[in-house]
Structures are given as C-alpha cells and as structure tokens.
Design a protein around this motif. Sequence first.
Motif, PDB file in Angstrom:
ATOM      1  N   GLY A   6     -53.966 -29.084 -54.774  1.00  0.00           N
ATOM      2  CA  GLY A   6     -55.000 -29.525 -53.974  1.00  0.00           C
ATOM      3  C   GLY A   6     -54.250 -29.774 -52.629  1.00  0.00           C
ATOM      4  N   PHE A   7     -53.220 -30.556 -52.695  1.00  0.00           N
ATOM      5  CA  PHE A   7     -52.654 -31.018 -51.360  1.00  0.00           C
ATOM      6  C   PHE A   7     -52.020 -29.879 -50.563  1.00  0.00           C
ATOM      7  CE2 PHE A   7     -48.704 -32.552 -49.156  1.00  0.00           C
ATOM      8  CZ  PHE A   7     -49.460 -33.612 -48.390  1.00  0.00           C
ATOM      9  N   ILE A   8     -51.794 -28.852 -51.033  1.00  0.00           N
ATOM     10  CA  ILE A   8     -51.113 -27.805 -50.262  1.00  0.00           C
ATOM     11  C   ILE A   8     -52.280 -26.842 -49.657  1.00  0.00           C
ATOM     12  CG2 ILE A   8     -50.159 -25.339 -50.494  1.00  0.00           C
ATOM     13  CD1 ILE A   8     -48.465 -26.389 -52.805  1.00  0.00           C
ATOM     14  N   ARG A   9     -53.552 -26.827 -50.740  1.00  0.00           N
ATOM     15  CA  ARG A   9     -54.716 -26.180 -50.037  1.00  0.00           C
ATOM     16  C   ARG A   9     -55.438 -26.906 -49.015  1.00  0.00           C
ATOM     17  NH1 ARG A   9     -56.453 -25.407 -55.032  1.00  0.00           N
ATOM     18  NH2 ARG A   9     -57.921 -27.373 -55.207  1.00  0.00           N
ATOM     19  N   ARG A  10     -55.126 -28.107 -48.923  1.00  0.00           N
ATOM     20  CA  ARG A  10     -55.786 -28.864 -47.725  1.00  0.00           C
ATOM     21  C   ARG A  10     -54.840 -29.017 -46.392  1.00  0.00           C
ATOM     22  NH1 ARG A  10     -56.510 -32.559 -51.714  1.00  0.00           N
ATOM     23  NH2 ARG A  10     -54.803 -33.937 -50.946  1.00  0.00           N
ATOM     24  N   GLY A 137     -44.639 -38.206 -49.352  1.00  0.00           N
ATOM     25  CA  GLY A 137     -43.513 -37.926 -50.419  1.00  0.00           C
ATOM     26  C   GLY A 137     -43.751 -36.384 -51.012  1.00  0.00           C
ATOM     27  N   LYS A 138     -45.048 -36.076 -51.442  1.00  0.00           N
ATOM     28  CA  LYS A 138     -45.508 -34.591 -51.811  1.00  0.00           C
ATOM     29  C   LYS A 138     -45.072 -33.649 -50.287  1.00  0.00           C
ATOM     30  CE  LYS A 138     -49.474 -35.261 -53.227  1.00  0.00           C
ATOM     31  NZ  LYS A 138     -49.668 -36.693 -53.367  1.00  0.00           N
ATOM     32  N   SER A 281     -36.914 -33.006 -56.910  1.00  0.00           N
ATOM     33  CA  SER A 281     -37.569 -33.154 -55.680  1.00  0.00           C
ATOM     34  C   SER A 281     -39.113 -33.223 -55.606  1.00  0.00           C
ATOM     35  CB  SER A 281     -37.266 -32.146 -54.631  1.00  0.00           C
ATOM     36  OG  SER A 281     -37.768 -32.393 -53.544  1.00  0.00           O
ATOM     37  N   MET A 282     -39.581 -32.290 -56.469  1.00  0.00           N
ATOM     38  CA  MET A 282     -41.196 -32.314 -56.756  1.00  0.00           C
ATOM     39  C   MET A 282     -41.628 -33.555 -57.294  1.00  0.00           C
ATOM     40  SD  MET A 282     -41.827 -29.569 -55.188  1.00  0.00           S
ATOM     41  CE  MET A 282     -43.457 -29.077 -55.589  1.00  0.00           C
ATOM     42  N   VAL A 283     -40.922 -33.855 -58.432  1.00  0.00           N
ATOM     43  CA  VAL A 283     -41.353 -35.040 -59.243  1.00  0.00           C
ATOM     44  C   VAL A 283     -41.222 -36.205 -58.554  1.00  0.00           C
ATOM     45  CG1 VAL A 283     -40.713 -36.460 -61.317  1.00  0.00           C
ATOM     46  CG2 VAL A 283     -40.779 -34.021 -61.524  1.00  0.00           C
ATOM     47  N   MET A 284     -40.142 -36.397 -57.684  1.00  0.00           N
ATOM     48  CA  MET A 284     -39.800 -37.507 -57.041  1.00  0.00           C
ATOM     49  C   MET A 284     -40.825 -37.618 -55.817  1.00  0.00           C
ATOM     50  SD  MET A 284     -38.215 -40.213 -56.687  1.00  0.00           S
ATOM     51  CE  MET A 284     -37.157 -40.002 -58.091  1.00  0.00           C
ATOM     52  N   GLY A 285     -41.500 -36.471 -55.340  1.00  0.00           N
ATOM     53  CA  GLY A 285     -42.389 -36.581 -54.381  1.00  0.00           C
ATOM     54  C   GLY A 285     -43.826 -37.292 -55.011  1.00  0.00           C
TER      55      GLY A 285
END
Length: 427
Positions: A6-10, A137-138, A281-285
């Motif tokens: 969802g974050f990428i889509r926006r 973070g993401k 990196s993805m988890v920590m974001g």
Amino acid sequence: MMSYLGFIRRNWPLLAFGFTAVFWGNFGQSFFVAWFGAEIQRDLGLSAGAYGSAYSLATLGAAIVVVWAGGLIDRMPLRRFCLFISLGLCIAMLGLSLSQNLLMLLLSFFLLRLFGQSLLPHTGMTTMSRYFSDGRGKAISLAMSAVPLGEIVLPIMAVALIAALGWQGTFQLLALGVAFVLIPTMLLLLKITGLSAGDTRRVSGAAAPVSSELGSPEDAGRRELLTDYRYWLALPGIMVNPFIITGVFIHQNFLVDSKGWSVSWLASCFIVYGVVHWLSSMVMGVLVDRLKSAWLLPTIVAPTLCSILVAAYMPGDIAALVMLSLLGISAGSGSPITGWLWPKVYGTARLGAIRSMNMALMVFSTSVSPILYGYFIDNGATAESLFGTSALVITVALILLLFSYPMNTSPRQRINRNKTSDKEIDL
C-alpha cells in the motif's frame, strides 16, 4: 509485506527516485569496482600496491570533498543537484575508460567514489528522510534495497560485460547509460512526484507524507550535532559496521586460508549475505515506523559483534554462512535506524549537511580498515587474535552506543533561530 504494498502504491514515484539514485550509486562501490582491478593493473602496468594506493587515496579525497558537496542538496534545486552528480558520474566513467596512466586513474577513481559511492546514495537517502515522516523507515528500506540487489546482480553483469567489451568498453557503455537512462529517469520521476516548485521543506499534493519536522526554524545543523555528547557516544558504534565489513570483505582470502573454506563456498555465502541484507532492511523499516525507538540502535552493532566472534572462534564451513548472515543483519539495519534518528533529533532542513558529514566519516573508515587489517595480517596475526581483538573494540562501541540516543532522543534545537529556514528552494 502488505504495509509495503500500500505504501508503494501511494508513493511509487518518489520511492522509485530514491531506489534509482541508490542503485546507480552501486557502480562506485568497491564490490563492483573490484571486478575491474586485474584488467586495469595489467593494461596500465601497475603493481598491486600502486593500484591499491591510488584507490585508497581517491576514496580519502572523496570523503573530504563530500562533507562540502553533500550539503549542497540543502541549498540547490533538487533537479539541478541530480543533474550535477549524474554528469559527474558520467565523466568519472569516461575518464576511467580513457585512463592511460596512474594520475588519470587516480582522478577518475576520485570522481567515481565521490559521485557514485557517496553523492548518489546520499541524494536518494536524504530525499527519503526529508519527505517521509510516518513512513520514513519503509521509504529508506525500499531505497536501500537497491544495494543488496546490486550486490547480487552487478558482479555477474560486470563479468559478462568485461568478457564481451573489455573493461574500457564496459565503462563507456555505463557512461552512456548514465546520460540516456539515469538522468531522464530521475528527472521524470521528480516531475511525476507532484512536489511543489517551492521550498524543499514543503510538499504539495500527495506525493509523500508531510513531516511535521519540515521547515522548523529550530532545525539543527553540523554545529549542533558536533556539540551533542550523544553523537560522540554513538559515533564509534555507527562507524564500526562499515569498518568491519570492508576489512572482512577486502581480506576475505585471509579468512579462506585461516578457516579452511573454499573460495566457491564463500562466494555462495555472499549470496546469502545479500538476501539477508535486503530482508533485514525491509523488516527494520517496518519496526522503525512502528516502534520509533532509539533502542533499536544496538541492532546495528550487536550482530556485527556476534559475526566477528564467529569469524574468530567458530570452526567449520558453517561458520562462513553464520558470519555473513549476521553481517547482513547489521548492514540492513543501519540505514533505516539512522535514517529515522537524524531527522527525529536534528530536523530536516540541514539533513543533507548532517548526512554528508557522517557519510564522509564512514567512507574514511572504509579506507582505513583494509590498511589496518592488512598490517596485522602481514605481521602474522591469526584469525583468533585479529577478530578477537576486533570483538573487544566492538563491545566498547556497543556499550557507548547504549548511553547515547537510547537514553535521550529529545530534539536538539537551535538557540538562535535561522531565518534562512524559510528560504524557498526550487525542486
């Protein structure tokens, strides 16, 4: 993962910009340049010492200049800054392809390390930190995923291109790629974002969440950072990762000989390192966005400590896999955590200047560690003594880190308000 979708889509245009900038910066990283070393030395008639010295000197020069050049992103229009650093990378690649002597090679390496290794990733990461607040973070994790992707894909590409075109032809092709792919892509993505043509600290439209920190007249700069005791306590822990990782990677043959690993096995473990780097990196974001806690900082150092202890004392082939997996966790954790921390404590108006100074220090550490490790290896150090001593140093850095920002994350504000914070800067 659903939160990422969802974050990428926006916000895909701005996220794609950050990813693109970081990915193309890989062409100035040691893991890519290393594949050209043997051919360059042979064609230019250079000894290993002369080649290595030129590379280290160029890296040190880039670390010095980036302190000034990185701060320009706070004052220049972002489109102009991107064009400037992209052209610099293009010139560096053309210079390398045309190098006929040590002096030209040194200058080309300097430009490659400055614009590739330093300023392109700096641009992507600063932009992510500046324009995202709740999703910072993401955003940083998504942009930084370009590094492990490059670690997996680019060495294969380098070997294929060198075989087909030679090292000079490869750099000429990459220079054309910068001119006709990178520059148009970055400018187009900036146009699509919908960011205003005004202040870098104001965002119009829905291109990215607006940070409440943007435009604050209390935003701190390098002076406030350098007078903050928390920074000096945290600095050894922040610098120890690039120092250790570079030293281990450059002197991997020492590990192969000391631990009895095969080169092919270690190469396979590097693929695992890249995957773990990305996953971490993805988890920590996500964790950074949810917890918003400086107590995540030890995650940068603790896995490195465990990794070095494995390198020192754990026998067998499995030690290589464990060591590189732990290093991957540390490598992936650093950028999301510090990318959240600096804007939280010091604001975003002078974020470029703060990040560029920290980048310079980390680049400096990567130029020192191969020399220092090499000195001890040449003087008969064993894996147990070298990495055991390193573990003691990392332990001290970890303890100091615990007493820094985790104890107090209150924003560091200016006493004298800077009127230039409201100055409009074109994008």
